[in-house]
Design an enzyme around this catalytic site. Structure first.
Site, short mmCIF file in Angstrom:
data_model
loop_
_atom_site.label_atom_id
_atom_site.label_comp_id
_atom_site.label_asym_id
_atom_site.label_seq_id
_atom_site.Cartn_x
_atom_site.Cartn_y
_atom_site.Cartn_z
N TRP A 182 4.76 10.84 -5.71
CA TRP A 182 5.27 9.53 -6.07
C TRP A 182 6.01 9.63 -7.40
O TRP A 182 5.54 10.24 -8.35
CB TRP A 182 4.11 8.51 -6.18
N ASP A 234 11.45 -9.88 -5.73
CA ASP A 234 10.50 -8.85 -5.34
C ASP A 234 9.10 -9.43 -5.16
O ASP A 234 8.92 -10.65 -4.97
CB ASP A 234 10.52 -7.70 -6.37
N ASP A 235 8.09 -8.61 -5.25
CA ASP A 235 6.70 -8.96 -4.98
C ASP A 235 6.23 -10.14 -5.83
O ASP A 235 6.66 -10.32 -6.97
CB ASP A 235 5.83 -7.73 -5.28
N ARG A 248 -4.12 0.89 -3.44
CA ARG A 248 -3.46 -0.26 -4.09
C ARG A 248 -4.12 -1.58 -3.68
O ARG A 248 -3.47 -2.58 -3.44
CB ARG A 248 -1.96 -0.30 -3.78
N LYS A 251 13.91 -6.15 1.44
CA LYS A 251 13.31 -4.89 1.00
C LYS A 251 11.95 -4.78 1.67
O LYS A 251 11.05 -5.56 1.40
CB LYS A 251 13.16 -4.86 -0.52
N ASP A 271 8.67 -2.87 2.16
CA ASP A 271 7.89 -1.90 1.39
C ASP A 271 6.65 -1.46 2.16
O ASP A 271 6.21 -2.12 3.11
CB ASP A 271 7.48 -2.52 0.05
N ASN A 329 3.05 0.65 0.77
CA ASN A 329 2.53 1.23 -0.47
C ASN A 329 1.21 1.97 -0.37
O ASN A 329 0.48 2.06 -1.35
CB ASN A 329 2.41 0.13 -1.53
N ASP A 367 10.60 4.99 -6.95
CA ASP A 367 10.15 4.00 -7.94
C ASP A 367 10.47 4.45 -9.35
O ASP A 367 10.42 3.65 -10.29
CB ASP A 367 8.64 3.77 -7.81
#
Length: 731
Positions: A200, A367-368, A444, A477, A479, A481, A549
């Site tokens: 990562w 985003d998030d 996460r 986007k 994602d 994770n 990232d």
């Protein structure tokens, strides 16, 4: 027709623009690999396969031919259990528990065009004339197992796409334990192995080493292609470089666990196979059922790594990526993630977007943190409803406020995951991947939805569809994770549990096909903690990927350089972020950050409202420059000039297909005292043409730029860069 069958010799000759691939039916039954390399004339392919007798430890199944042994025969799709002790391409267990299966040639088909792979991504053709396909049918007479090897030649792209289907035409069930997409037996092992490894925030670093006796290779056991290893491997002649030498490239169009292995055997030959990782995999095949492997794309280049890359770039950009954005320039964007993280309001978002409009930016991406009770990463995944505390008037209001600024609006999702702290999990605790009576390991603070289940796929697609219909969204986007643990499904019987991970990928592909088809006006970008699922499988549905990232400009030199070995620049998301950088805490100039990000799909990921007036002017200039060159960056031919893995510099150039214009990038990482004069030679230009440098008006011959080079201006300090544009001067 690019595929020829010579019946008398039992030889198939596959020809692309500059390469040949030959298969011979030994004893009329066993497909052997004869040749793959630079193109040879069709009438000179007979007699190329050399066989000789070996010691008794290489068994000979036929008493009348002691030169025949599966242990030394270069096979097209080798099995195990009947005399070949090398790594097999397939392994099937029968109901009696044995795995000694022997398939023989029973027929073939040659036709124009390329078949679609049911439920799987693959390269495609727009007209049948673009490709020719060979199907070799092999059958085990005792069990009824039928294997079809499919080879599609794409002559103009200089590539061969391979896949395999298994059919149970017997009366009893059988279990597939290994099913590679491609296998190639090379006549020697004097090669270097090159692959892309990392972690990562440190993805796709280039690694090259010599082949040695035994097994070597790469794999992912994570349920995704992973940050750690990309589903790509190349074999290089020992003298191969960027623009010379022979290179054999292998790329798997798949997003799950994979294996790419090379075995050097006792006779110094090399066998490479590539496909779904057989680790923790099996597939029950009932009578009448079939199984399809993912596709492997093979490329041969006699012009080094650069030639291989440009073949992959052209093919993947134009015949893997799909939809209206395939050939459209991508918008310059700003993403709020590193500007606000979870802490934002509608007014704050509008303020950032307003600044973006003033700077020439075209797309704002939220985003998030916009849904459920998502104030940190411990909650709400799966609850795709707007957080009215942050956005009291909802997404539609925010999107319209952004659109009123003449900007597009984009949105972040993580649809494949679920938070234990969510309404969805409370309602459906069995919807995640899990094993009964075992801990549900979190990553996460989240679990993985079981996309092997149709009802889960339908529910997730419905939730995402509802959001996309609720507001004028033009970018998503997508994602992902975390990787898979406790890989089990509540919907599968015990004998099918090891199918879960692959069934997950089939379910994901089905959802992506539905959503990208229903919303063709939306530009989808894939993400997995950045580049954790940067693979051809995802590019089939989403034409670009968030590259990493890690947005530090100096780190990105290596990440983007390595990525370019296989993937075109049009697929790379690249942003300017704040300093000190949030991942490596390095300070770099806005200039070098901009130049690094302009080597892909350009954008910003910081708080635009924090810029000084001087910085705003520089950003305006960057945005204008990128808009001038993005057609080149996204659709031109890419040439690597200097590697950040080999020294203190990095350089590359992108040239238009007609060679009328080019953009040249140069980066120096660390400064040094009393530095030498540096000349940089570019590639890809017309040596007979003259080119004007738009930065200073000087005119250079294409031959001079490529053979003598241009002098790099003196620089002071660390982390310096230049970008030059060249246009052909009319004679």
């Amino acid at each position: 027709m690019s595929i020829h069958y010579h019946k008398e010799q039992g030889i198939f000759h596959l020809q692309s623009r500059e390469s040949s691939y030959c298969i011979e039916l030994v004893r009329g039954a066993y497909p052997a690999h004869v040749y793959w390399g630079k193109k040879i004339r069709d009438r000179h392919i007979a007699g190329m396969l050399e066989r000789r007798g070996r010691a008794s430890f290489s068994p000979t199944p036929f008493r009348d031919d002691l030169s025949f042994s599966f242990d030394s025969l270069p096979q097209e799709y080798p099995g195990y259990g009947t005399g070949d002790f090398r790594q097999p391409a397939y392994e099937v267990q029968l109901t009696n528990g044995t795995t000694a299966v022997e398939v023989e040639y029973t027929g073939h088909r040659i036709y124009s065009g390329k078949p679609k792979l049911e439920g799987l991504p693959a390269v495609y053709v727009e007209q049948d004339a673009e490709a020719d396909t060979l199907e070799l049918e092999l059958r085990d007479r005792i069990s009824g197992l039928t294997i079809v090897l499919t080879y599609t030649v794409l002559p103009d792209y200089d590539a061969i796409a391979r896949s395999v289907s298994f059919r149970n035409e017997g009366k009893e069930s059988m279990t597939i334990l290994r099913a590679m997409s491609a296998s190639v037996d090379f006549s020697h092992s004097r090669y270097d192995l090159l692959h892309l490894h990392g972690a990562w925030a440190r993805e796709r670093h280039v690694e090259r080493r010599k082949l040695s006796p035994g097994m070597q290779g790469i794999e992912s056991r994570r349920g995704s292609s992973s940050h750690n290893h990309n589903p790509f491997l190349a074999l290089l002649s020992e003298d191969a470089g960027e623009e010379h030498g022979e290179v054999y490239g292998f790329s798997l169009v798949y997003s799950g666990s994979f294996s790419a292995q090379v075995e050097v055997d006792q006779y110094a030959t090399a066998r490479l196979n590539l496909g779904i990782n057989p680790f923790d995999f099996s597939w029950l095949l009932e009578p009448g059922e079939s199984f399809q492997t993912p596709e492997a794309v093979m490329v041969f280049s006699a012009e080094g790594l650069g030639g291989m890359s440009r073949r992959y770039h052209k093919l993947y950009r134009t015949r893997l990526c799909r939809g209206q954005f395939r050939d459209a320039v991508r918008p310059v964007l700003v993403n709020n993630w590193e500007a606000t993280y979870f802490d934002f309001t509608a007014d704050k978002i509008e303020h950032i977007a307003r600044e973006g409009r003033e700077l020439g930016i075209e797309l704002f991406v939220l985003d998030d943190g916009w849904f459920g009770k998502r104030n940190d990463d411990t909650t709400s995944l799966g609850d795709w409803v707007v957080d009215r505390n942050k956005l009291p008037e909802g997404l539609e209001d925010l999107a319209e406020r952004v659109r009123a600024l003449d900007m597009q609006f984009g949105l972040w999702f993580e649809p494949e995951k679920i938070s234990p702290e969510s309404e969805l999990y409370r309602q459906h605790p069995d919807w995640c991947l899990h094993v009964p009576d075992r801990r549900r390991t979190e990553g996460r603070q989240q679990l993985i939805l079981d996309f092997s289940r149709e009802e889960v796929c339908e529910a997730v697609a419905g939730m995402i569809r509802s959001i996309l219909q609720s507001a004028p969204i033009t970018y998503v986007k997508w994602d992902m994770n975390r990787n898979m643990t406790e890989i089990g499904s509540a919907a599968l019987p015990p004998e099918r549990q090891r199918e879960t991970a692959h069934r997950y990928m089939l379910g994901l592909y089905r959802v992506l096909e539905q959503l990208t088809t229903e919303f063709p006006h939306i530009l989808f970008e894939s993400c997995s903690g950045g580049g954790g699922r940067y693979d051809p499988g995802m590019l089939y549905y989403m034409p670009q990927t968030w590259t990493s990232d890690n947005s530090d400009a100096i780190s990105r030199l290596k990440i983007q350089y390595g990525t370019s070995l296989v993937y075109p620049l049009s697929t790379m998301g690249a942003h300017v972020s704040a300093v000190p950088n949030h991942q490596v805490h390095r300070n770099t100039s806005l200039r070098v950050r901009g130049h690094a990000a302009m080597s892909g799909n350009f954008g910003y990921e910081l708080d635009l409202t924090a810029f000084t007036e001087e910085e705003k002017e520089e950003v305006r200039a960057q945005v204008k420059l990128y808009k001038d060159i993005r057609h080149l960056v996204q659709f031109g031919d890419y040439y690597r000039l200097r590697s950040p893995f080999e020294g203190n510099e990095a350089a590359w150039t992108v040239v238009s297909e007609d060679r009328s214009e080019a953009v040249l990038y140069y980066f120096r990482i660390l400064g040094e005292a009393n530095e030498p004069i540096v000349r940089l030679r570019t590639r890809g230009l017309d040596p007979e043409a003259d080119y004007e440098c738009l930065e200073d008006g000087a005119v250079y011959g294409g031959d001079r730029l490529m053979h003598a080079g241009m002098v790099i201006p003196p620089m002071r300090g660390d982390f310096q860069s230049f970008v030059w544009r060249f246009k052909r001067v009319s004679s």
